[in-house]
Design a protein around this motif. Structure first.
Motif, PDB file in Angstrom:
ATOM      1  N   ASP A  29      45.015  61.820  23.424  1.00 35.23           N
ATOM      2  CA  ASP A  29      43.741  62.266  22.865  1.00 35.23           C
ATOM      3  C   ASP A  29      43.184  61.158  21.992  1.00 35.23           C
ATOM      4  O   ASP A  29      43.875  60.653  21.130  1.00 35.23           O
ATOM      5  N   VAL A  30      41.922  60.822  22.217  1.00 30.01           N
ATOM      6  CA  VAL A  30      41.269  59.822  21.375  1.00 30.01           C
ATOM      7  C   VAL A  30      39.875  60.334  21.073  1.00 30.01           C
ATOM      8  O   VAL A  30      39.242  60.971  21.897  1.00 30.01           O
ATOM      9  N   THR A  31      39.429  60.100  19.886  1.00 29.93           N
ATOM     10  CA  THR A  31      38.136  60.598  19.477  1.00 29.93           C
ATOM     11  C   THR A  31      37.034  60.006  20.334  1.00 29.93           C
ATOM     12  O   THR A  31      36.948  58.801  20.495  1.00 29.93           O
ATOM     13  N   ALA A  32      36.178  60.841  20.879  1.00 34.45           N
ATOM     14  CA  ALA A  32      35.077  60.377  21.720  1.00 34.45           C
ATOM     15  C   ALA A  32      33.959  59.844  20.854  1.00 34.45           C
ATOM     16  O   ALA A  32      33.548  60.492  19.906  1.00 34.45           O
ATOM     17  N   PRO A  33      33.449  58.631  21.140  1.00 34.24           N
ATOM     18  CA  PRO A  33      32.379  58.078  20.323  1.00 34.24           C
ATOM     19  C   PRO A  33      31.082  58.836  20.555  1.00 34.24           C
ATOM     20  O   PRO A  33      30.685  59.048  21.678  1.00 34.24           O
ATOM     21  N   LYS A  34      30.423  59.255  19.461  1.00 30.87           N
ATOM     22  CA  LYS A  34      29.168  59.990  19.607  1.00 30.87           C
ATOM     23  C   LYS A  34      28.071  59.469  18.710  1.00 30.87           C
ATOM     24  O   LYS A  34      26.916  59.514  19.077  1.00 30.87           O
ATOM     25  N   ALA A  35      28.381  59.048  17.506  1.00 34.64           N
ATOM     26  CA  ALA A  35      27.335  58.656  16.579  1.00 34.64           C
ATOM     27  C   ALA A  35      27.630  57.291  15.992  1.00 34.64           C
ATOM     28  O   ALA A  35      28.769  56.949  15.732  1.00 34.64           O
ATOM     29  N   VAL A  36      26.568  56.534  15.768  1.00 32.87           N
ATOM     30  CA  VAL A  36      26.728  55.187  15.220  1.00 32.87           C
ATOM     31  C   VAL A  36      27.461  55.233  13.889  1.00 32.87           C
ATOM     32  O   VAL A  36      28.317  54.416  13.609  1.00 32.87           O
ATOM     33  N   ALA A  37      27.152  56.215  13.050  1.00 32.16           N
ATOM     34  CA  ALA A  37      27.761  56.293  11.728  1.00 32.16           C
ATOM     35  C   ALA A  37      29.270  56.488  11.798  1.00 32.16           C
ATOM     36  O   ALA A  37      29.985  56.134  10.877  1.00 32.16           O
ATOM     37  N   ALA A 171      27.404  29.896  24.820  1.00 34.22           N
ATOM     38  CA  ALA A 171      27.526  31.002  23.862  1.00 34.22           C
ATOM     39  C   ALA A 171      26.669  32.187  24.296  1.00 34.22           C
ATOM     40  O   ALA A 171      25.574  32.017  24.834  1.00 34.22           O
ATOM     41  N   THR A 172      27.186  33.386  24.047  1.00 33.75           N
ATOM     42  CA  THR A 172      26.450  34.611  24.345  1.00 33.75           C
ATOM     43  C   THR A 172      26.736  35.643  23.269  1.00 33.75           C
ATOM     44  O   THR A 172      27.791  35.598  22.619  1.00 33.75           O
ATOM     45  N   SER A 173      25.800  36.558  23.080  1.00 36.09           N
ATOM     46  CA  SER A 173      26.026  37.675  22.164  1.00 36.09           C
ATOM     47  C   SER A 173      26.262  38.973  22.930  1.00 36.09           C
ATOM     48  O   SER A 173      26.334  40.040  22.335  1.00 36.09           O
ATOM     49  N   LEU A 174      26.404  38.873  24.254  1.00 36.90           N
ATOM     50  CA  LEU A 174      26.578  40.054  25.088  1.00 36.90           C
ATOM     51  C   LEU A 174      28.049  40.338  25.375  1.00 36.90           C
ATOM     52  O   LEU A 174      28.861  39.415  25.471  1.00 36.90           O
ATOM     53  N   VAL A 175      28.356  41.608  25.551  1.00 40.78           N
ATOM     54  CA  VAL A 175      29.682  42.032  25.972  1.00 40.78           C
ATOM     55  C   VAL A 175      29.502  43.116  27.031  1.00 40.78           C
ATOM     56  O   VAL A 175      28.545  43.888  26.981  1.00 40.78           O
ATOM     57  N   HIS A 176      30.403  43.157  28.001  1.00 40.82           N
ATOM     58  CA  HIS A 176      30.366  44.209  29.024  1.00 40.82           C
ATOM     59  C   HIS A 176      30.865  45.505  28.395  1.00 40.82           C
ATOM     60  O   HIS A 176      31.910  45.525  27.750  1.00 40.82           O
ATOM     61  N   LYS A 177      30.139  46.604  28.601  1.00 48.53           N
ATOM     62  CA  LYS A 177      30.475  47.858  27.925  1.00 48.53           C
ATOM     63  C   LYS A 177      31.534  48.689  28.650  1.00 48.53           C
ATOM     64  O   LYS A 177      31.869  49.771  28.183  1.00 48.53           O
ATOM     65  N   TYR A 178      32.070  48.252  29.742  1.00 44.40           N
ATOM     66  CA  TYR A 178      33.033  48.946  30.584  1.00 44.40           C
ATOM     67  C   TYR A 178      32.405  50.161  31.236  1.00 44.40           C
ATOM     68  O   TYR A 178      32.328  50.251  32.436  1.00 44.40           O
ATOM     69  N   GLN A 184      30.043  52.967  23.839  1.00 50.85           N
ATOM     70  CA  GLN A 184      29.561  53.461  22.548  1.00 50.85           C
ATOM     71  C   GLN A 184      30.403  52.973  21.380  1.00 50.85           C
ATOM     72  O   GLN A 184      30.004  53.095  20.220  1.00 50.85           O
ATOM     73  N   LEU A 185      31.578  52.410  21.668  1.00 52.92           N
ATOM     74  CA  LEU A 185      32.396  51.821  20.610  1.00 52.92           C
ATOM     75  C   LEU A 185      31.875  50.461  20.172  1.00 52.92           C
ATOM     76  O   LEU A 185      32.328  49.921  19.166  1.00 52.92           O
ATOM     77  N   VAL A 186      30.947  49.900  20.925  1.00 49.85           N
ATOM     78  CA  VAL A 186      30.349  48.619  20.544  1.00 49.85           C
ATOM     79  C   VAL A 186      29.284  48.907  19.501  1.00 49.85           C
ATOM     80  O   VAL A 186      28.299  49.588  19.769  1.00 49.85           O
TER      81      VAL A 186
END
Length: 200
Positions: A29-37, A171-178, A184-186
């Motif tokens: 079980d892992v907490t599902a990302p939902k909110a930026v805060a 250089a890049t500021s991008l990452v693949h979000k999977y 949402q963890l990014v």
């Protein structure tokens, strides 16, 4: 409480909103990302889940890796993601390794390169890289590796701390979000994309 089932490779784990910790059974079980805060807490829960899932693997902090990379000591940095993920952005001087590479093929390709080096595996959050590190670390130590680590929090944690990434052009500021759930963890979600930028 909402549940989200996510599959990474052959590992399925169920995500649930939980502020008190991470529970484990046949699925993790892992907490599902939902909110930026709440992202720092979600990321911390994910990192805790990975460490508990792979207790025999050492997990190196991004700060520890950054310090080691800034020196002259040898580091073999292995990116355990798919080619399209790697193409969007990866840690400088890392080598992409197929997440499903057979153990024998991995050892044949890399065991001669590890003597005296710190070997650091990473992926999006640490599941795929920890799985590979766990499979091969004994043989890497036998081949002379100095240390074998998984990068704690993976490339997402590294990116969230605004540490450097590169692609095929520099250089890049991008990452693949999977995928949309894990992406949402990014923290800088606008910089989490699913495809490499078109070549000019």
């Amino acid at each position: 409480m909402s549940l989200v089932s996510v599959t990474i490779g052959l590992i399925v784990f169920t995500a649930s909103a939980s502020a008190t910790g991470v529970g484990f059974g046949r699925t993790a079980d892992v907490t599902a990302p939902k909110a930026v805060a709440l992202q720092p807490e979600r990321m911390l829960a994910t990192e805790t889940m990975v460490r508990r899932r792979f207790p025999d693997v050492l997990h190196l902090s991004s700060e520890g890796l950054a310090q080691r990379l800034s020196g002259k000591s040898g580091v073999l940095l292995l990116d355990v993601r798919e080619a399209d993920e790697f193409a969007v952005g990866h840690l400088p001087n890392s080598i992409r390794v197929d997440p499903n590479i057979p153990t024998d093929a991995f050892l044949q390709r890399y065991s001669s390169s590890v003597r005296g080096k710190m070997v650091v595996f990473y992926c999006s959050v640490g599941m795929r890289s920890s799985a590979l590190a766990q499979r091969v670390q004994r043989e890497l130590f036998a081949a002379g590796a100095d240390r074998v680590y998984n990068l704690n929090g993976g490339i997402f944690h590294w990116h969230n701390e605004e540490r450097g990434l590169v692609d095929g052009r520099g250089a890049t500021s991008l990452v693949h979000k999977y995928d949309d759930t894990w992406g949402q963890l990014v923290r800088r979600s606008a910089l989490a994309v699913s495809r490499p930028a078109p070549k000019n």
